[in-house]
Scaffold this motif. Structure first.
Motif, mmCIF file in Angstrom:
data_model
loop_
_atom_site.group_PDB
_atom_site.id
_atom_site.type_symbol
_atom_site.label_atom_id
_atom_site.label_comp_id
_atom_site.label_asym_id
_atom_site.label_seq_id
_atom_site.Cartn_x
_atom_site.Cartn_y
_atom_site.Cartn_z
ATOM 1 N N PRO A 18 0.807 -1.241 0.000
ATOM 2 C CA PRO A 18 0.000 0.000 0.000
ATOM 3 C C PRO A 18 0.824 1.266 0.000
ATOM 4 O O PRO A 18 0.286 2.347 -0.219
ATOM 5 C CB PRO A 18 -0.810 -0.117 1.303
ATOM 6 C CG PRO A 18 -0.765 -1.558 1.676
ATOM 7 C CD PRO A 18 0.548 -2.056 1.182
ATOM 8 N N VAL A 19 2.130 1.164 0.221
ATOM 9 C CA VAL A 19 2.962 2.359 0.295
ATOM 10 C C VAL A 19 3.422 2.746 -1.103
ATOM 11 O O VAL A 19 4.142 1.973 -1.751
ATOM 12 C CB VAL A 19 4.189 2.123 1.204
ATOM 13 C CG1 VAL A 19 5.028 3.382 1.290
ATOM 14 C CG2 VAL A 19 3.747 1.643 2.569
ATOM 15 N N PRO A 20 3.020 3.925 -1.626
ATOM 16 C CA PRO A 20 3.450 4.340 -2.965
ATOM 17 C C PRO A 20 4.970 4.392 -3.058
ATOM 18 O O PRO A 20 5.628 4.986 -2.214
ATOM 19 C CB PRO A 20 2.827 5.734 -3.134
ATOM 20 C CG PRO A 20 1.690 5.765 -2.157
ATOM 21 C CD PRO A 20 2.133 4.916 -1.003
ATOM 22 N N GLY A 21 5.516 3.764 -4.116
ATOM 23 C CA GLY A 21 6.960 3.764 -4.298
ATOM 24 C C GLY A 21 7.696 2.873 -3.324
ATOM 25 O O GLY A 21 8.932 2.861 -3.299
ATOM 26 N N GLY A 22 6.968 2.116 -2.526
ATOM 27 C CA GLY A 22 7.593 1.264 -1.523
ATOM 28 C C GLY A 22 7.985 -0.083 -2.096
ATOM 29 O O GLY A 22 7.872 -0.345 -3.305
ATOM 30 N N PRO A 23 8.440 -1.011 -1.245
ATOM 31 C CA PRO A 23 8.854 -2.332 -1.714
ATOM 32 C C PRO A 23 7.653 -3.175 -2.142
ATOM 33 O O PRO A 23 6.509 -2.837 -1.882
ATOM 34 C CB PRO A 23 9.540 -2.926 -0.475
ATOM 35 C CG PRO A 23 8.901 -2.234 0.683
ATOM 36 C CD PRO A 23 8.597 -0.849 0.202
ATOM 37 N N TRP A 24 7.943 -4.291 -2.813
ATOM 38 C CA TRP A 24 6.915 -5.250 -3.201
ATOM 39 C C TRP A 24 6.836 -6.329 -2.136
ATOM 40 O O TRP A 24 7.778 -6.560 -1.382
ATOM 41 C CB TRP A 24 7.236 -5.860 -4.561
ATOM 42 C CG TRP A 24 7.051 -4.870 -5.688
ATOM 43 C CD1 TRP A 24 7.797 -3.758 -5.917
ATOM 44 C CD2 TRP A 24 6.059 -4.923 -6.690
ATOM 45 N NE1 TRP A 24 7.337 -3.086 -7.015
ATOM 46 C CE2 TRP A 24 6.257 -3.789 -7.523
ATOM 47 C CE3 TRP A 24 5.021 -5.787 -6.995
ATOM 48 C CZ2 TRP A 24 5.456 -3.513 -8.623
ATOM 49 C CZ3 TRP A 24 4.222 -5.533 -8.103
ATOM 50 C CH2 TRP A 24 4.431 -4.392 -8.903
ATOM 51 N N ALA A 25 5.698 -6.994 -2.102
ATOM 52 C CA ALA A 25 5.516 -8.083 -1.140
ATOM 53 C C ALA A 25 5.580 -9.413 -1.876
ATOM 54 O O ALA A 25 4.832 -9.641 -2.833
ATOM 55 C CB ALA A 25 4.178 -7.932 -0.432
ATOM 56 N N HIS A 26 6.491 -10.257 -1.435
ATOM 57 C CA HIS A 26 6.614 -11.618 -1.983
ATOM 58 C C HIS A 26 5.856 -12.538 -1.031
ATOM 59 O O HIS A 26 6.280 -12.763 0.100
ATOM 60 C CB HIS A 26 8.080 -12.021 -2.084
ATOM 61 C CG HIS A 26 8.286 -13.309 -2.803
ATOM 62 N ND1 HIS A 26 9.455 -14.034 -2.708
ATOM 63 C CD2 HIS A 26 7.467 -14.022 -3.637
ATOM 64 C CE1 HIS A 26 9.354 -15.122 -3.447
ATOM 65 N NE2 HIS A 26 8.154 -15.127 -4.022
ATOM 66 N N VAL A 27 4.688 -13.032 -1.502
ATOM 67 C CA VAL A 27 3.782 -13.805 -0.662
ATOM 68 C C VAL A 27 3.897 -15.279 -1.044
ATOM 69 O O VAL A 27 3.779 -15.634 -2.219
ATOM 70 C CB VAL A 27 2.324 -13.335 -0.845
ATOM 71 C CG1 VAL A 27 1.410 -14.000 0.177
ATOM 72 C CG2 VAL A 27 2.231 -11.819 -0.744
#
Length: 637
Positions: free
Chosen positions: A38-47
């Motif tokens: 949800p954070v713009p420009g933040g990291p990606w989540a590897h689920v």
């Protein structure tokens, strides 16, 4: 990292549902997904999901660390199908996850090689699942947003009253289990309605956001804050609470809220009051805790005490009370006008200038005291002077109380004004005593001042600082100022009397106090209101006024009190009052209010006239009027 490690439970919940659907389409495959956070420009989540039906784990990764097939899908927006072989030890199929018409993630399925791999039908099925997942995620996010909005304030982002009640319920349950203390503080912005009316909704909203940020930054660890009403913020405090911790936090929150804010070129400063409710040992109703804090806030506002604390009990323990509604004790201070008005901007600018003047900042002028002499009604000897507030404005010139006193009262500046006038008056008394004039000075006290804890030490400090005996200071109160909290006011007057200060009831006969109540007050004199003194043009009323004046003088004499008549504007009234036995006169018939140094000159001339056989100076010696007449109004009761 846990499945909620990156702070978006919605994504992990929908990822779990996504995996369960994918397992039915591609049984036996290992599943993972890469999605935006949800954070713009933040990291990606590897689920990832560990084993069929196992927990979902989340790891935050940078885009360059995303698995290669996922990066390919993110770049192209199309599924990727890779077969295992001599150079690859697994079969891989990756399908895009779409939302709002764009790719926001990738679903990846893996099978070991050798073994049956994936076909185009598998890729198409996962791509269809990705589209369906996007719709499901949008719905989930909508539900989450609606749930958030139901418990949060859209303007400040803080929880609302409903959201805070959930926290109070949990805190009270924890209290029953562990015995921890629970308290609620409700902070209300004084005069917020005026800001909204004068500067418009946008400025009012900016002030609310400013106060919300300031309060949030001042909170101790573990405290919760919510916007509980239009101009009110509630704080939940738990843990081990010493008796003064809540009040100490209240003072800190008031100081934080008072940080100045410039809105459209106008400096706005919030004055706040705080009500505190400390939970009784068996309290189990969260509405009662907030309701009690609301009542304490209303009392703090009404009595200008800054902070008021109460103990919150269950409704059935409160005499004559039904269940609390949980609603604020007063309706939110909403706007009264939709936009800025020139008069409103001017009043807010005046308020900001007055604050600077009281702080002694350059460019805002100076708040001063003008003195109006008081003389013995029989001999004409000057005995003292009443201090009346004036503001020497750098642009508008000399301003009387009518120009700023009501504004100061609405925005909580009466205590500051009283402190300044008190210091100026006592300093003047010191100057006159140095000149050989043994004069007393009188200062008006407002109703707000009569509940201020600092009054006695402030008076004592001013007397000691200027070397003036307490008997040279008279503090004037009105009858109506005693109504709000009479017991507290009488106790405060007793303390002032104990240090030697003289006390006077101002505007006597115009209020609502009974004669038996007057007998209880530790006062030394009463002042006859000028409305009872008939001048020449009101000769038709002179008889009735004379009867009232005589009654007040006789009453004061029987109670052992002196009488002071204010508003004496002619010789006839002076002579009549002297004949009645009135002790002291004050008014234009003696002299107009004048600056401190000018009164020193006036006293020298008056003494010379009296030595020459004249009881008071000729009319020509009266202080000339300033640019325009300055009307004196009493401090608000």
């Amino acid at each position: 990292m846990s499945e909620e490690g990156f702070g978006d439970r919605t994504v992990t919940r929908t990822a779990r549902l996504l995996f369960e659907a994918a397992e039915a389409l591609v049984p036996g495959a290992a599943l993972e997904a890469v999605v935006e956070t949800p954070v713009p420009g933040g990291p990606w989540a590897h689920v990832c999901r560990v084993g069929r039906g196992g927990p979902v784990s989340v790891v935050l990764v940078d885009l360059e660390d995303v698995p290669a097939p996922a990066r390919t899908v993110l770049a192209s927006g199309r599924p990727v199908l890779e077969a295992g072989g001599r150079l690859r030890d697994e079969h891989v199929v990756a399908a895009p996850l779409r939302r709002d018409g764009r790719v926001h993630g990738v679903l990846v399925a893996r099978k070991p090689f050798p073994g049956n791999g994936f076909g185009h039908l598998d890729a198409a099925a996962l791509a269809s699942l990705g589209r369906s997942h996007g719709l499901a995620l949008e719905n989930a996010l909508l539900v989450e947003r609606l749930r958030h909005e139901a418990s949060h304030d859209t303007l400040t982002g803080l929880p609302n009253r409903r959201g805070l009640q959930d926290g109070i319920e949990h805190a009270l349950a924890e209290r029953a289990r562990t015995g921890c203390d629970v308290a609620a503080l409700v902070l209300g912005i004084d005069g917020f309605r005026d800001v909204n009316a004068a500067l418009g909704h946008r400025s009012g909203d900016a002030l609310l956001r400013h106060v919300a940020d300031a309060v949030l930054a001042a909170l101790p660890l573990g405290a919760q804050v919510a916007r509980s009403a239009g101009d009110e913020f509630a704080v939940l405090l738990t843990g081990v609470l010493p008796a003064d911790r809540a009040e100490s936090l209240a003072d800190r929150l008031r100081a934080a809220a008072a940080t100045p804010l410039v809105v459209d070129g106008v400096e706005v400063q919030a004055r706040a009051s705080v009500g505190i409710a400390v939970a009784h040992t068996d309290l189990d109703d969260p509405r009662s805790l907030l309701g009690t804090a609301d009542l304490a806030l209303a009392q703090a506002k009404a009595q200008a005490r800054g902070v008021v604390s109460r103990v919150a009990v269950n409704p059935e323990r409160r005499p004559g009370a039904g269940p609390s509604s949980g609603s604020p004790s007063a309706s939110p201070s909403g706007p009264t006008g939709a936009g800025t008005t020139p008069a409103g901007r001017e009043s807010m600018a005046t308020l900001a200038e007055l604050r600077r003047a009281l702080r002694g900042e350059p460019g805002a002028g100076e708040v001063v005291a003008h003195l109006q002499p008081q003389a013995d009604a029989g001999t004409g000897r000057v005995l003292g002077a009443e201090a009346l507030v004036r503001w020497v404005h750098p642009v508008r010139g000399l301003l009387g109380p009518a120009d700023f006193l009501a504004l100061a009262d609405r925005h909580g500046l009466m205590l500051d004004l009283t402190e300044v006038v008190l210091d100026r008056a006592v300093h003047a008394a010191a100057l006159y005593r140095a000149d050989g004039h043994d004069l007393a000075v009188s200062v008006n006290l407002s109703a707000r001042t009569l509940v201020a804890q600092w009054l006695v030490p402030t008076v004592t400090s001013a007397l000691e600082r200027h070397g003036v005996p307490a008997s040279a200071l008279t503090l004037e109160i009105t009858e109506d100022s005693m109504i709000a909290d009479p017991e507290h006011a009488v106790a405060l007057l007793d303390s002032l009397r104990d240090i030697g200060v003289r006390l006077s009831v101002d505007d006597f006969g115009t209020g609502y106090s009974s004669l038996s109540y007057l007998r209880r007050l530790p006062v030394d004199e009463v002042k006859i209101d000028k409305s009872f003194l008939a001048a020449g043009e009101r000769a038709a009323d002179a008889g009735a006024d004379l009867v009232i004046a005589r009654s007040i003088v006789d009453l004061a004499r029987n109670l052992g009190l002196e009488t002071v008549a204010e508003g004496v504007e002619d010789d006839t009234t002076w002579e009549r009052l002297a004949g009645l036995g009135c002790h002291v006169v004050q008014g234009f018939g003696l002299a107009r209010p004048m600056p401190v140094d000018q009164l020193r000159t006036w006293l020298a001339g008056y003494r010379a006239d009296r030595a020459g056989g004249t009881r008071r100076p000729a009319a020509g010696r009266a202080v000339p009027a300033v640019r325009r007449p300055v009307d004196d109004v009493r401090l608000p009761a």
